[in-house]
Design an enzyme around this catalytic site. Structure first.
Site, short mmCIF file in Angstrom:
data_model
loop_
_atom_site.label_atom_id
_atom_site.label_comp_id
_atom_site.label_asym_id
_atom_site.label_seq_id
_atom_site.Cartn_x
_atom_site.Cartn_y
_atom_site.Cartn_z
N GLY A 89 2.91 2.36 -3.94
CA GLY A 89 1.43 2.02 -3.82
C GLY A 89 0.69 2.91 -4.57
N SER A 90 -0.55 3.36 -4.36
CA SER A 90 -1.37 4.06 -4.84
C SER A 90 -0.97 5.56 -5.10
CB SER A 90 -2.67 4.19 -4.28
OG SER A 90 -3.26 2.76 -4.25
#
Lengths: 645, 382
Positions: free
Chosen positions: A326-327
């Protein structure tokens, strides 16, 4: 009848003749016997002597004492426990049933135990000691010893068995031992004879398995004289074995315990690493299991319970679990773009909340958009569109290269089982594995750590440590305590101004009001942390769900929720530790993972339960409550037994 | 010789008989029995109990019995031979019908407090009966088929009754004792040639009948034969005893492993180490020196007895002595051959050395008869 003298003489002559003949035959036979005796006793006595020795001498192996597994401070993670057991010999016991029933009044014995003991006794020869009960307490064994006169044939005995005093805490790292199986033996070309000792145990997983050679030691041997039925009469001589060597881990048992307890109730993983030398201080995968169960021989009920648990307690999620980062991957994309020279980092990108790439619309997590953002703000606020843009500018190859440089997609050689390599997707990989060409959409997905990218929590911790130090930190789990040399780490050669921007973005993530992890900030002086949240999508919310009103993650069933991730290092100005947290299906990084990361960071920096003063004032009441609740579960210092060595 | 021909002037009487005992024989018997005491002490792990002490007492009792038998005039034995034989046959029949079973064989007869083993008795009475028979019949007619058949019957009836118990070893000894008397009496060669021929035939029949309905021996007896022929075939089964025995014997070497140091015996690898396999223990602990000296002592006993037989003109006495030593020889020869792997395992103990009461007593009575023949020998007119 009256005989004549002639007859008498005839009789005498006949008898004499025949008697001498018989005597000659007897002498001949005796000669044969003597010849045979000479042949056996003088000519072949060497062979027969050898056979007699083979008959009477039995070589027995003495199992070596297994080496200990210790934490960085010498706390015993895997030790050898005196195992008190009660054995009984049938030929000394006399009335077995009476003795067993008396024994049952002194120590806990189930009907099943008694039945099994009786069966074993009747199956074996009467002098073979049969174990009635094992792992008795000192009090129980004392009771048996004190009542010895009433218990003929019963002897309290002491052996060594593997024990994991910290139970669940280090189960995934240390692993466990178990009896040697057929498969274990098949895997070895020339198995150590010690493996054939009944009930001998070898490492089955974790460090126990990977460091088996060091831990096992070498068997001693004992020559005993046995009689025809195999009973040992006396010991002839004995060669003591070499005990196994101890293995010192880099793990901090206290921090490990805190980390695991902080994950309580979640299916999650936490890694704490020393950024300077790569020492893994904690490697917690929750929920865990009690390795002692495996040593004793786990019941199928217990085993199935572990196997069928949705939270997968048997899996070491820290090294085995592969998650889309993810981020938390955005630092990779940012650095790739900086190195490729496609941005200077100051330049801003406009985020309207989405971006259209070759006919597909890619959303930013913030529907309304972030407006104009530069790199630092894009990291702090985790703007997706900014990275969509950057990834298209620099391309997947650059991202891939940077990802590898930061330690992702690499399988680290650690002495634990099933270390996974993660996945750094390349064009070639997709061609080979997905049978299709890499598309721009794949690059866009990868830019925010979605799509094909997979990382393990360990890799994320390595990445964070590398960002914090600009050197190629390698994780380390085993460390010789006598080895004082500092590890030399190669430099990553990332330009300081780039890293400054990345670190600033990470610092703002936690410490800026607009940062995604602002609520998890640390306010204590010198302990300020820098981090990055990540929320990785496992399933998208379907159209049907959206129409039926599902808007938020907590409305979804547990196993369809997003993973929450958080990576951080601290202190910001003088990094010492890097932490990565993955909470499976935790919903979001900032809500599920960041608070855990903060608490574990504080525990690591403060060497114990975090002080309340490190938290922002408004949160302290709630934190206090959480800490009180957790306090019950934490191991007390006296539970951590130090090795005398 | 009946008491009518008893020439009292030539015979010692009363206590004077003591002087006329066969003293070398007594000395030899005591020496052999001492081997037994030492070995029984050793196999009990250096203890007088449970074997050595009772054995010494029994030997003492045996000596006493021997003297009583020795001092009894020979004519008494000749006169009662028939009766003794008859009683023995009755007792053997009693065993057949009322005997108690022990160790897979019916050997004992329990009458009140007495436990009799009539097969042991039969060893002596068969010899007595045959010697008396040949003393009784006309010397010229001994090779007449009728007389040979009668003599053979006298030997075979107890043999077959004992074989039925079953007790192969004792049956063999009875038959051999009888056979020796018949041979010594001077029966024609042809009968023995025929006997040996048919013996070979019988062995063939025994081996051929195995597994058929008319199988002549018990299965365990066949297994013993197999084990004898190739002890290594089944080292843990039937061949085990022979193998272990040979190992013990061979490992003794020249001077043995030392008193009470025989590992095979001490660690129970030897079966029946106090009875049938006592020679093995002796050979293991005292080596070739110990084993061959015992064999030498046995041969000297034979020689001394043989001399007695040669020096008497009394036909009954000479035949009696021949029967006793024939029996005695086969006794130790079979036992030694067995433990050396030269003969199949048949339950024959080592005479005077193996632990066992009845056998000891019967042997000593046998030697008592030899003494009696020696004391009351018809001396040649000087």
């Amino acid at each position: 009848m009256k005989r004549s003298d002639r007859e008498k003489e005839l009789s005498r002559r006949t008898i004499s003749r025949r008697a001498l003949l018989l005597g000659a035959v007897q002498l001949g036979f005796a000669g044969t016997l003597l010849w045979r005796l000479r042949d056996m006793q003088l000519n072949q006595s060497e062979q027969f002597r050898l056979l007699a020795e083979e008959n009477r001498i039995n070589l027995r192996l003495l199992p070596p004492i297994r080496g200990l597994i210790l934490d960085r401070n010498g706390v015993i993670l895997a030790g050898n426990e005196q195992n008190y057991r009660v054995v009984i010999k049938r030929d000394d016991a006399g009335d077995i049933d009476l003795v067993l029933s008396r024994l049952a009044q002194l120590i806990p014995l189930s009907e099943e135990d008694i039945e099994r003991a009786r069966r074993d006794m009747l199956r074996n020869r009467p002098f073979v000691p049969v174990t009635v009960a094992e792992r008795l307490s000192w009090e129980e064994i004392s009771r048996v010893a004190a009542n010895a006169p009433a218990l003929p044939g019963v002897t309290p005995e002491m052996g060594m068995s593997r024990a994991y005093p910290l139970r669940e805490d280090t189960a995934h790292v240390v692993g466990y031992v178990g009896p040697v199986s057929e498969r274990d033996l098949e895997a070895l070309e020339t198995p150590d004879p010690v493996l054939f000792i009944p009930r001998f145990q070898i490492g089955k997983s974790g460090v126990e398995r990977m460091a088996e050679d060091r831990l096992r030691g070498r068997a001693g041997s004992q020559r005993v004289e046995v009689n025809s039925v195999g009973r040992v009469m006396r010991e002839l001589d004995r060669v003591e074995g070499t005990p196994g060597a101890n293995v010192h881990l880099t793990i901090d048992a206290r921090l490990q315990n805190y980390a695991l307890e902080r994950l309580h109730g979640q299916s999650a993983a936490a890694v704490v690493m020393d950024v300077k030398n790569g020492d893994i201080l904690a490697l917690a995968s929750g929920p865990s299991f009690d390795p002692n169960l495996f040593v004793r021989g786990i019941s199928s009920t217990n085993f199935n319970e572990l196997l069928n648990n949705d939270y997968r307690p048997l899996v070491n999620k820290t090294v085995q679990g592969m998650y889309p980062p993810g981020s938390t991957f955005k630092m990779v994309t940012a650095l790739a773009a900086l190195e490729a020279g496609v941005t200077n980092g100051q330049e801003t990108v406009f985020c309207p909340g989405h971006m259209d790439v070759s006919g597909n619309r890619f959303h930013c997590w913030k529907r309304g958009g972030h407006g104009r953002v530069g790199m630092v703000a894009a990291l702090a606020e985790s703007c997706d569109v900014y990275f969509y843009e950057m990834s298209q500018r620099c391309g997947i190859d650059k991202i891939n290269e940077m990802s590898t440089r930061l330690g992702l997609g690499i399988r680290y050689e650690l002495p634990i089982t099933s270390v996974a390599g993660g996945l750094n997707p390349t064009r070639e990989w997709k061609r080979n594995n997905r049978n299709s060409e890499w598309r721009i959409g794949d690059t866009v997905n990868a830019s925010i750590g979605q799509g094909f990218v997979l990382t393990t929590p360990l890799q994320l911790a390595v990445m964070t440590a590398r960002l914090a130090t600009n050197s190629a930190v390698l994780p380390r789990l085993v460390r010789d305590p006598l080895d004082r040399t500092e590890r030399e780490m190669a430099s990553l050669d990332l330009r300081p101004e780039w890293l400054r921007m990345i670190r600033q973005g990470m610092a703002q993530t936690v410490n800026d009001r607009r940062g995604t992890a602002y609520s998890s900030r640390i306010v204590a002086d010198g302990q300020i942390m820098a981090g990055k949240t990540g929320t990785s999508q496992v399933f998208s919310i379907t159209r049907a769900e959206r129409e039926s009103g599902v808007r938020r993650q907590d409305q979804l069933p547990w196993n369809r929720r997003n993973h929450g991730l958080f990576v951080n290092y601290a202190p910001y100005d003088n990094p010492r530790i890097a932490v990565s947290i993955v909470v499976e299906h935790g919903g979001g990084g900032s809500s599920a993972a960041a608070p855990i990361g903060r608490d574990i960071t504080l525990a690591a920096l403060n060497d114990g339960v975090p002080p309340l003063s490190a938290y922002p004032a408004p949160q302290r009441n709630r934190i206090q409550y959480e800490q009180d609740e957790m306090h019950e579960r934490l191991r007390r210092p006296e539970d951590l037994r130090l090795s005398r060595a | 010789m009946s008491y009518l021909e008893y020439n009292t002037s030539q015979m010692p009487t009363g206590l004077r008989k003591v002087l006329y005992l066969n003293w070398p024989l007594i000395a030899l018997l005591i020496m052999v029995a001492s081997y037994g005491f030492v070995m029984l002490y050793s196999v009990a792990g250096g203890s007088l109990t449970p074997w050595a002490e009772p054995q010494i007492k029994r030997f003492g009792l045996g000596l006493l019995a021997m003297f009583v038998v020795a001092f009894t005039p020979l004519w008494f034995w000749r006169s009662t031979a028939g009766v003794a034989y008859g009683v023995t046959i009755l007792l053997l029949l009693g065993v057949e019908f009322f005997g108690t079973v022990g160790m897979g064989a019916k050997r004992w007869l329990v009458i009140g407090p007495l436990r009799l083993q009539p097969s042991e008795l039969a060893k002596i009475t068969t010899i007595l009966a045959l010697a008396a028979y040949y003393d009784w019949i006309d010397i010229k007619k001994i090779s007449h088929p009728v007389h040979v058949v009668i003599a053979a019957m006298i030997a075979l009836v107890p043999t077959l009754l004992v074989l039925r118990q079953p007790d192969l070893g004792t049956a063999m000894l009875i038959a051999a004792g009888g056979g020796v008397v018949i041979f010594a009496a001077g029966v024609h060669w042809g009968y023995f040639a025929a006997l040996i021929g048919s013996g070979i035939g019988l062995v063939t029949a025994v081996l051929q009948s195995r597994g058929t309905e008319w199988q002549l021996l018990k299965d365990y007896q066949y297994r013993r034969i197999d084990a004898f022929l190739d002890p290594t075939l089944d080292p843990l089964g039937a061949g085990y005893h022979i193998n272990q025995s040979m190992i013990a014997l061979g490992s003794g070497g020249w001077s043995g492993r030392g008193f009470m140091e025989g590992t095979q015996a001490r660690l129970n690898f030897l079966p029946e180490k106090h009875t049938d396999f006592i020679f093995t223990t002796l050979a293991e602990e005292f080596g070739f020196v110990g084993a061959s000296s015992l064999l030498l002592l046995y041969m000297m006993i034979l020689a001394v007895c043989l001399l007695t037989a040669l020096r008497t003109t009394n036909r009954f006495g000479a035949l009696l002595v021949m029967g006793v030593i024939g029996n005695f020889f086969l006794y130790f020869a079979v036992n030694m051959a067995m433990v050396m792997g030269l003969a199949p395992v048949v339950g024959v103990p080592l005479p005077l050395v193996s632990f066992g009461g009845s056998a000891m007593l019967v042997l000593m009575i046998g030697f008592g008869l030899v003494h009696s023949a020696h004391i009351h020998r018809a001396r040649l007119p000087s």
